[in-house]
Structures are given as C-alpha cells and as structure tokens.
Design an enzyme around this catalytic site. Structure first.
Site, PDB file in Angstrom:
ATOM      1  N   HIS E  14       0.841  -1.199   0.000  1.00 16.49           N
ATOM      2  CA  HIS E  14       0.000   0.000   0.000  1.00 16.49           C
ATOM      3  C   HIS E  14       0.873   1.246   0.000  1.00 16.49           C
ATOM      4  CE1 HIS E  14      -0.425   1.756   4.321  1.00 16.49           C
ATOM      5  NE2 HIS E  14       0.742   1.197   4.217  1.00 16.49           N
ATOM      6  N   CYS E  33       5.610   7.006   4.169  1.00 20.45           N
ATOM      7  CA  CYS E  33       4.444   6.145   3.963  1.00 20.45           C
ATOM      8  C   CYS E  33       3.797   6.388   2.600  1.00 20.45           C
ATOM      9  CB  CYS E  33       3.393   6.373   5.052  1.00 20.45           C
ATOM     10  SG  CYS E  33       4.018   5.982   6.695  1.00 20.45           S
ATOM     11  N   HIS E  39       5.098   0.297  -0.183  1.00 18.60           N
ATOM     12  CA  HIS E  39       5.723  -0.524   0.850  1.00 18.60           C
ATOM     13  C   HIS E  39       4.622  -1.498   1.286  1.00 18.60           C
ATOM     14  CE1 HIS E  39       3.687   2.528   3.276  1.00 18.60           C
ATOM     15  NE2 HIS E  39       3.733   1.691   4.288  1.00 18.60           N
ATOM     16  N   HIS E  41       2.907  -4.496   4.510  1.00 17.22           N
ATOM     17  CA  HIS E  41       2.812  -4.954   5.896  1.00 17.22           C
ATOM     18  C   HIS E  41       2.271  -6.384   5.957  1.00 17.22           C
ATOM     19  CE1 HIS E  41       3.492  -0.903   7.450  1.00 17.22           C
ATOM     20  NE2 HIS E  41       2.583  -0.437   6.641  1.00 17.22           N
ATOM     21  N   ASP E  79      -5.075 -10.290   0.488  1.00 20.25           N
ATOM     22  CA  ASP E  79      -3.802 -10.966   0.735  1.00 20.25           C
ATOM     23  C   ASP E  79      -2.963 -11.056  -0.540  1.00 20.25           C
ATOM     24  OD1 ASP E  79      -1.884 -12.335   2.267  1.00 20.25           O
ATOM     25  OD2 ASP E  79      -2.644 -14.264   1.565  1.00 20.25           O
ATOM     26  N   HIS E  80      -1.699 -10.654  -0.432  1.00 17.72           N
ATOM     27  CA  HIS E  80      -0.798 -10.626  -1.589  1.00 17.72           C
ATOM     28  C   HIS E  80      -1.352  -9.718  -2.695  1.00 17.72           C
ATOM     29  CE1 HIS E  80       1.132 -13.855   0.586  1.00 17.72           C
ATOM     30  NE2 HIS E  80       2.182 -13.723  -0.190  1.00 17.72           N
ATOM     31  N   GLU E 126      -1.168  -2.794  12.109  1.00 17.02           N
ATOM     32  CA  GLU E 126      -0.383  -2.562  10.886  1.00 17.02           C
ATOM     33  C   GLU E 126       1.066  -2.979  11.111  1.00 17.02           C
ATOM     34  OE1 GLU E 126      -0.672   1.153   7.931  1.00 17.02           O
ATOM     35  OE2 GLU E 126       0.703   1.482   9.587  1.00 17.02           O
TER      36      GLU E 126
END
Lengths: 139, 139, 139, 139, 139, 139
Positions: E14, E33, E39, E41, E79-80, E126
């Site tokens: 994100h 950010c 980047h 998480h 996810d992914h 996060e």
C-alpha cells in the site's frame, strides 16, 4: 547454505504413559501429565530444512511445498486428535515431546528429500515455557 | 477507576459434545472438535477486575491475591485435566469456550468481591486465533 | 540426541558499571545504561540441555527437575533483586548480559549434570530487541 | 565465545520475479507472490554476531553500535521501500527472503568486523510462519 | 452476551496517497508512507462479534463460519494484493488503516448478521506498534 | 469514531514504597516488590486515542505525532531511569503500575488534545502476566 523454517500449529490430547507400568506407577513418574482422562496442548511445530539456492528461482524451495508436506504428513494426523490413541506414527510410543519430535522427523525426512532439500531440525513448543529440538541421528 | 488484568495458563483436554445427541450428530455439528478421543489446548486466561486505588498502598489490590484466587479456584481444577469429565464447575455443560468463560466468571465473581474488587471481564484464548470474552450479565 | 529448553523470567534492577572507573567514565562508555539510580528489565531466560532419551520414560528428563534447578539456583537469587548488589554469583562482575549468561552457565552446569543431562546453551533476552547466548567454553 | 542478537523491523513491498521470464511464467512458478502490483511484509530481522568479552567493559560490544550499523546499512535502505526497485544491494536479484538474507549478510559482514566482532547469522521472518537463516559461506 | 474474536493475517502492499494532491504534497503530508513505489505490511486482523449462547450447541456460533466469512469477504481480496490498486472495497479510498478497518466493517456487517451474530469490533495491527479499532457508527 | 493505539517500551527501576511507613512495614505489605535495592521491568505502554477521520488525509492523525508526544513527555523521562527517584511526574507517588498509568494519563491528556484527538486509554504491561488500564476520571 540456507536454513528455512516453517511454523505450523496443532491442538491435541495426550498423556504421559508407559503401558508396561500400572496407573499408579505412571502417576508416580509422570505426575499430573499422566492423568488418565488426558490433557492437551496447542503444540507449535517448527520444521527447518537446509539447502542451496536455485539460481533461477532465487529460492531453496517454495515454502508452499514444505507447508503442504507438513500438513499432509503431520497436521492432518495429529490436529484435534489423541496422540496416544489415534496417530499411526506414534503407535506404541509414550506421547512425550521427545518421542513426538523424533517421530515427526522420521515422517518428514524422506518427503523433504523428494522436494530437493534436507531436513535439518524439528522443534516443538509444548507450552510457551517448554520445547524440544531434534536434529536427526547425526548429532 | 482502574482495570487490572492477570494472565494465567492451563493445559486441558476437551471435546465439543452435547450428551443429548449421539456421536454422529455431535460430529455433524461440531466436526473434528467433537473427536470422541478428545483433543486439547494450552488455554490462556485473562481475568480483569476493576476498582479504585487504595491511597495508602497506591494499588487497587495486591496482584498476588488475584493470582492466588485464580490458581485456587480455577487453575488447580482445570490444568492437566479433562474439561468434560473432571471439572466440577463444568458438570453438565458442553465444554465450549463460551461455557468455560461463563463458568469461570461464576466461580470468580464472589471471591474477587472478598478482596475488595469487582470482576469486570473473563477472556480465554483457546488458540492464538480464537478467543472469547464475557463481562457478566450486565452487558 | 535431544535438546530441551526451559523458559523462565525474572525482574531485576541493574546498571552497567566498572568500579575501577568513576561515574563520568562509566557514563561515557555505557551511556544511560550506567544511570547511578539504576534501571531494570523483565529478563527472559532460556536454558537448553542436551541428552539421550530414557527408553522407559520416553523423556530425556522430567522438565520439572530442570525447572526446579533453575528456580532454586537462579530465579530465587535474581528475581526482584539488584544484579549488581545482591546476587552472590555476580559479585565483582559488571552486570552486563554477557557476564550474566556466563555466570548462570557456571551456576547450572554442575546441577544439570546431577540430573543426567548436559548443559548446552544459556540465552537471555534483556529486551525484545537484545539477547545474548552462551554455549560454554567449548565454542 | 558469546553470541549477541539484535532484532530490527522493516516494512517493505516486494514481489517474486525473475526478469528473464514473462509475467505468466513468473505467476506459474511464484503464484500470488508474483502479483505485478506487489504485496508486502513487516519483516523482522535478527542479526547475530559472535565475539569475546572485553574484560574492561564486560561486553562483547555496545549493542548500540550494532544497532546503528544495521539501521544505517540496512533499515534506512529497505524500510518503506520496494525491495525490487529501490534497494541498491538487491539490484538484479529476485526479492526472495533467501536472496535478502544473503544480501544483508554481504552488507553487514565488513562493518561488523570494524567494531571488533564477527557476523554469525542473519535471520529474517517474512511472516510469523516463514523464516530464513544464513550463516555465510562457511556452512 | 459473549464476545468472540477471530484473528486472521494478510500481507499487502500500500501507500498513503490522496489522488487530489500531487506526489510532493503527498510526501509532505504522509512522509515515507507515501513512497510511490509502495511498501507493505503483514497486517493482523481481529474481528469481534457479539451474541448469545445457543443452548443446544453451547456456542454463539461456529468459529469456522466466522473464519470462512472473513476469508471469503476480506482475506482473498487483500492478501498478496495492492490495497490501493486491486481491492474493490478500497476503491477511491486512501489506503490508511482507518479507512481499511471501516471498509472491512462495511464488508462484514451484513454477512455476520446472516450467521446470527452482530459485528462488534474490527481491529487491525499494521505493525506491532500501531493499531486501529472501529466499532461501527454507534460509537 | 476510531481508536488508534501506539505501543512504546521503557526499562526502569522501581520499588513499591510508602514513605510514611518504615522498611519493615513496606516489606510486610509489598513483599519482594519493596526490595530496598530496587528491581525493574521492561514496561510496555499502550496509548489509545479516539477521534474522527480527517476526510483529506484518511487518518485521525499521523501516528508519528502521537509517537513523538509519547516519547517526549514520557519515554525520555522514564526509560533507563528510577521511577521513584528520577521522574518528575511520579514525585511523591508510590511507584505502582496504577499510579504510573494515571500519572501518564495526566501528562498526555493535554498534549493529545493539541493534535486534535482525545486520550481514551493508557495501558501498561508490567510483566507478561500483569497489566493495568486507566480510562480517565469518566469511567
């Protein structure tokens, strides 16, 4: 040489029990861990393999392959099961963590080889305070 | 008003089981959690009490008092035990986490009052992914 | 060969301090860790022993034996204590984590032998980010 | 000989990707891990060094020195970055955890020597279930 | 009334980004950010529902039902994946944790009702240091 | 309404001690926690604020602002310090966790308001088993 570790979990019932002894003798040696009505744990299993990088993929192996081997060979057989009564590879063994890591090693050694890696360590945390590691016969 | 939480752990065997149903019915509703040979968990118990500071001690109460109540009333009865068969305060109850947090609430409510505090929440983590909280009848 | 690890915790005060230096020199070298009014940690101690399975018990040893040795020889002496001032086996030593793991090793090596095992590793986590391991003179 | 471990964390985007293959081939080999729009992790990095105690300080080295080397050489370059596109020491490499631990080893080996210690292990947890360790060419 | 919490995890890319601002403005407000190359998480998601015990089952609901709803409605979509580019329920939203917990709440509120429970809280960690909770419009 | 939580850590020395009592009386009430030579903890601090989303940023506030307030007002004053002797906002208070969460609440309430949010909860874990939460006078 790289070492890859996969963590899986399973919830099982067990008791410490040597069938050659009577219940009193088992309770004397194993204490509350030998409770005839069982107790259980959320076992945490760490499987470590070693291997070289495949230049094309940049990986030793696909972690999903390792995950699937562990789930098929171990988790499906022990999760929500009784380690003393229902697990083929624990037949005739006292359901101690030592016997469990060794039995899991024996179940995984060959399948891990078939995906091009070498089994290095099997570790189980029985509780957050107690754990056992096994590195095969070589150690 | 302050909220104090004490964490304790216990390792027990259990199964989901409604004695009014047969094994097939239990397995249909509860799946592998109803395995007749049991399974188990390393349950993590969080007991939260609320109260005001005692000006002289700067504490709501001595955490050791709370620890001792939890150990005497709960841990000694459930640790290394079978929740369905061996725990007096679970008699006649299906050994679900919901029934367990409520039964533990009922065991602790009065003793916590005797040390000058009020029980606020009982929480149990059955696995690292599943937990249940109960705040008494008032919520 | 199996490796068993027991985890214990203790809460202590300490400071980094070389008595041959004055306070300024200690502060220059050790920074805030040398604060003359002390600071403290919730130390997490991992003691690993190695040994062979006892065929009759299916265990290397009873984890309770290891737990009791650690509690008697170490935890009772360091928990809620000042590592610089009050711990016999830290006398004359700067209370660094390195000196602490080595001193604990020296305290445990012989008692572990008396229960039929061999001390393999002493590890301490001082904070969640800093830890030290010691494997004895052999490494 | 003592082993000191420092834990640091970084949050990065990456994808598994071999530039000699097209997107379909990458997806076939790497699955969802090769998603062209990236995904990411909160990587946990453990750097272990080995060394002897300095008699005067009672430490192998000051953990702050190790922390600063890791932050300058690694964290500042990878945190909140894209491992495939923005990290100099990952140029031309598939952003697998294996390649990442080896690249971090190569970045840290010399700087760790300059503070009088020897790099022993680089470990990365990509998720709580998957981790990779690297001990240098010697293993 | 009982509160049941299910924990799930997902790994996503994100960036903080307001499309009405240019990159400089975004970087000024969001700092690293807002890195244009993304980047990511390992997000940890906690979904809490409230409900009454079903007398026959001793449960509020079967946790597997909740798990399957979360996996189908949320995990399979995030996810992914890239939260800014690929997730239908995040379309047009800045991919902050606040917007994410609210969007997940909106996705889950109705499906949770269909299994006889009431959504109570959506929480996301996060990183291990930053988390956000949302309890719906009522709070 | 959203609830954001920031986690920080600090390592301090302290003792339970009422200056109006002598050492014997303090030891009788507080036990080993009153050791005159101090002990210490790796305290874990959770600060939760509540607020509405800023439509432009998609955030309640920038977590870095909250982090900096906590570090300036609290961590710099307590980390590697003696809570009884060296912390201005603990002057004259017994260094219990209850007094500590309340004092930290009082230090943070106004600064949190200046960044447009409302302090909701201060929680401290003294050890992994003991924690205290405070929600201000309103509860």
């Amino acid at each position: 040489m790289f070492f890859l570790t996969r963590r899986e979990r399973f919830s099982s019932a067990h008791r410490m029990f040597n069938p050659e002894w009577n219940d009193d003798e088992n309770l004397r040696i194993f204490g509350k861990c030998s409770n005839p009505n069982w107790h259980g744990h959320d076992y945490v299993l760490y499987v470590t393999i070693k291997g070289n990088i495949n230049k094309e993929t940049g990986m030793v192996l696909n972690m999903n392959q390792l995950k699937e081997i562990i789930r098929e060979k171990i988790i499906e057989k022990v999760d929500h099961r009784n380690l003393n009564l229902e697990v083929d590879f624990m037949k005739g063994l006292n359901a101690t963590t030592e016997n469990l890591v060794k039995a899991i090693w024996d179940e995984l050694e060959e399948p891990v080889r078939t995906i091009g890696a070498e089994l290095y360590c099997v570790k189980i945390e029985e509780t957050e305070n107690n754990s056992v590691e096994y590195y095969g016969k070589k150690d």
